[in-house]
Design an enzyme around this catalytic site. Sequence first.
Site, PDB file in Angstrom:
ATOM      1  N   ASP A 156      -4.388  -9.664   9.814  1.00 22.26           N
ATOM      2  CA  ASP A 156      -3.467 -10.086   8.763  1.00 22.26           C
ATOM      3  C   ASP A 156      -2.001  -9.891   9.167  1.00 22.26           C
ATOM      4  O   ASP A 156      -1.252  -9.212   8.476  1.00 22.26           O
ATOM      5  CB  ASP A 156      -3.815  -9.272   7.500  1.00 22.26           C
ATOM      6  CG  ASP A 156      -2.916  -9.600   6.314  1.00 22.26           C
ATOM      7  OD1 ASP A 156      -2.504 -10.753   6.185  1.00 22.26           O
ATOM      8  OD2 ASP A 156      -2.642  -8.672   5.521  1.00 22.26           O
ATOM      9  N   GLU A 405     -10.374  -1.021  11.018  1.00 15.43           N
ATOM     10  CA  GLU A 405     -11.300  -1.792  10.187  1.00 15.43           C
ATOM     11  C   GLU A 405     -12.312  -2.637  10.970  1.00 15.43           C
ATOM     12  O   GLU A 405     -12.431  -3.844  10.743  1.00 15.43           O
ATOM     13  CB  GLU A 405     -10.515  -2.685   9.226  1.00 15.43           C
ATOM     14  CG  GLU A 405      -9.630  -1.895   8.284  1.00 15.43           C
ATOM     15  CD  GLU A 405      -9.166  -2.721   7.093  1.00 15.43           C
ATOM     16  OE1 GLU A 405      -9.200  -3.957   7.174  1.00 15.43           O
ATOM     17  OE2 GLU A 405      -8.782  -2.113   6.083  1.00 15.43           O
ATOM     18  N   TYR A 461      -8.496  -0.281  -1.374  1.00 12.20           N
ATOM     19  CA  TYR A 461      -7.713  -1.172  -2.251  1.00 12.20           C
ATOM     20  C   TYR A 461      -8.297  -1.242  -3.653  1.00 12.20           C
ATOM     21  O   TYR A 461      -8.328  -2.304  -4.258  1.00 12.20           O
ATOM     22  CB  TYR A 461      -7.598  -2.552  -1.589  1.00 12.20           C
ATOM     23  CG  TYR A 461      -6.680  -2.494  -0.376  1.00 12.20           C
ATOM     24  CD1 TYR A 461      -5.309  -2.610  -0.528  1.00 12.20           C
ATOM     25  CD2 TYR A 461      -7.188  -2.255   0.896  1.00 12.20           C
ATOM     26  CE1 TYR A 461      -4.453  -2.506   0.568  1.00 12.20           C
ATOM     27  CE2 TYR A 461      -6.339  -2.148   1.992  1.00 12.20           C
ATOM     28  CZ  TYR A 461      -4.981  -2.281   1.819  1.00 12.20           C
ATOM     29  OH  TYR A 461      -4.130  -2.168   2.894  1.00 12.20           O
ATOM     30  N   GLU A 498      -4.373   3.406   4.481  1.00  9.57           N
ATOM     31  CA  GLU A 498      -3.828   2.233   3.770  1.00  9.57           C
ATOM     32  C   GLU A 498      -4.251   2.313   2.321  1.00  9.57           C
ATOM     33  O   GLU A 498      -5.397   2.655   2.024  1.00  9.57           O
ATOM     34  CB  GLU A 498      -4.385   0.916   4.333  1.00  9.57           C
ATOM     35  CG  GLU A 498      -3.847   0.520   5.681  1.00  9.57           C
ATOM     36  CD  GLU A 498      -4.366  -0.853   6.158  1.00  9.57           C
ATOM     37  OE1 GLU A 498      -4.817  -1.671   5.319  1.00  9.57           O
ATOM     38  OE2 GLU A 498      -4.320  -1.078   7.373  1.00  9.57           O
TER      39      GLU A 498
END
Length: 589
Positions: A156, A405, A461, A498
């Site tokens: 990303d 990840e 998230y 994160e």
Amino acid sequence: MLYPQQTATRTLEDLSGMWKFRAETEPIDATKPLSDFVWMAVPASFNDQTMDQKLRNHLGYFWYETGFNVPVDQLNKRNVLRFGSVTHNAEVYVNGKLVVSHTGGFTPFEVDVTEQLVAGENDLKVRFNNLLDNSTLPSAALAKDGDKYKMQTRFDFYNYSGIHRPVRLYTTGATYLDHIWVNYTVDGEVTKIHPEIHVAGDYVTATVEVIDEAEEVVANSESLDGELTIEHTHRWQPMNAYLYKLRVTLRGKDNELLDTYTKEFGVRTIKVENGKILVNEKPVYLTGFGRHEDSLASGKGLNMPLVNMDYQIMKDMGANSFRTSHYPYSEESMQQADREGFLVIDEVPAVGLFETFNVAVGIDMKKGETWKHLTTHENHKRALSEMIERDFDHPSVIMWSVANEPASHEDGAHEYFEEMINYTKELDNQKRPVTVVNIQFADADHDLIGDLLDVICLNRYFGWYIDFADLEAAKCNLKSELEKWHQLYPDKPIMFTEFGGDTVDGMHSLLRVPYSEEYQVDYYKANFEVFDELDYVVGEQLWAYADFVTDPGMIRIGGENRKGIFTRDRKPKMIVHYLKDRWTNLHHN
Ligand code: GCB
């Protein structure tokens, strides 16, 4: 390989400046001057320096060209051409001849060009590509349609490329130092140093000196493998750096000076014990960010004024750490991190090792066969060894991140990471902790590699990709996942590498809806509420420090990931003030 330095025995020339540049849209002859070129500043990504959209988005090969002059006397020396990094893959030509190739876009490489140089004007060309595939780091799916490449990245951030870091020509004599690692053990105030020093060529005598910040020689030895003792060590502390220098000098017959080089290092211990990260035997709580090398016009190119400004901003906010998401950052920024005292998680460019990865994490992804299809072994090992060789002596580096990840929930993950983690530990004499940053899909119920890690690093998230706009549910789910991890690995510290949500600066909402600055504040407060209840949570690195450029995408407003707590041009969003207050009043450390 050492960082290039001007010393009594070495000259150093920086070849940065305006170079010629073009895409390889037809065969190019390296022995001829480049035609149909545009001008490009080096170092920098090429992408944002052009108004030509076709060039910006071209996939394939490109060429740079410059000229440099060499004085006749310099030809008696050994001349080395050194690149801080070329992203992703480079071939270097001197006076038309291929002198070196290098794969991997974020570590330095160098080549002895003495034979190729002539007195006066010399021609330097660099051919590179911006192509990534199943074998490279980072990872992407690559296909060819006729003579056109098609590439789907599995990460990303915008695939900036080019000569990103300085290009230098330096000289040494025939005898030279080419590797120095400052191995040490420290017990209380006493440090015993056993440096690892490699020399090419012959010498008669050697001296090794340890110099403190007052420029006093505090230890010395007359041999390269002698032990040096610092009796009263000044430790390098988080946000309170202290740096020593190790100076190595080689002499020949009649005491002739052959080579001398000085390397900075710090003395500190780092250990994981009883669920804590200990620096100098004391537990630390990490505050800070995942970041990117990403700035206006320069793209991923070295931008030291911005690095310095970011470090000052982070310090002012009470941040003590960051992760080099998702690739090793420049050597210059690592040196500065040492001087400021930041705690750095140093990451290889192993991002996207997840075959079916899609940036829209909310989309239900089917389980892939990543570990059957990726062929990253060789490149992954090379990237790890080049990163560790380069960054070994940085006291700021407190942990290695072997990947961001990956599909750690898919069959084959354990075998793959066991090999990579063992390899990392073998290479690092300091035996720093090693981690692999975990993705939300590979949660406590699905992950297969947690047993291999020293610290569990989570990217989560809840409240954004999952439980969107529902912070009560987010808190519950976050807490229950954390409890599961803790149950599985009660002795391992857990930290967040994160967590965040996209926030458009200037967007305000009385209803505090997602994308508003108010929601970002609520989101972080909800997460902190959970962290603060659990003493095995040892750190919070937000995603991200600043907004950064991505590929265009439906959830990437204006072609940027907007999870920054600053905009790309460092305008603070509301959360900044809250964070500063939280971190400057935290009593974890
Ligand atoms: C992640 C990735 C990071 C992305 C981020 C996001 O998990 O590690 O590279 O930018 O999520 O914002 O989606």
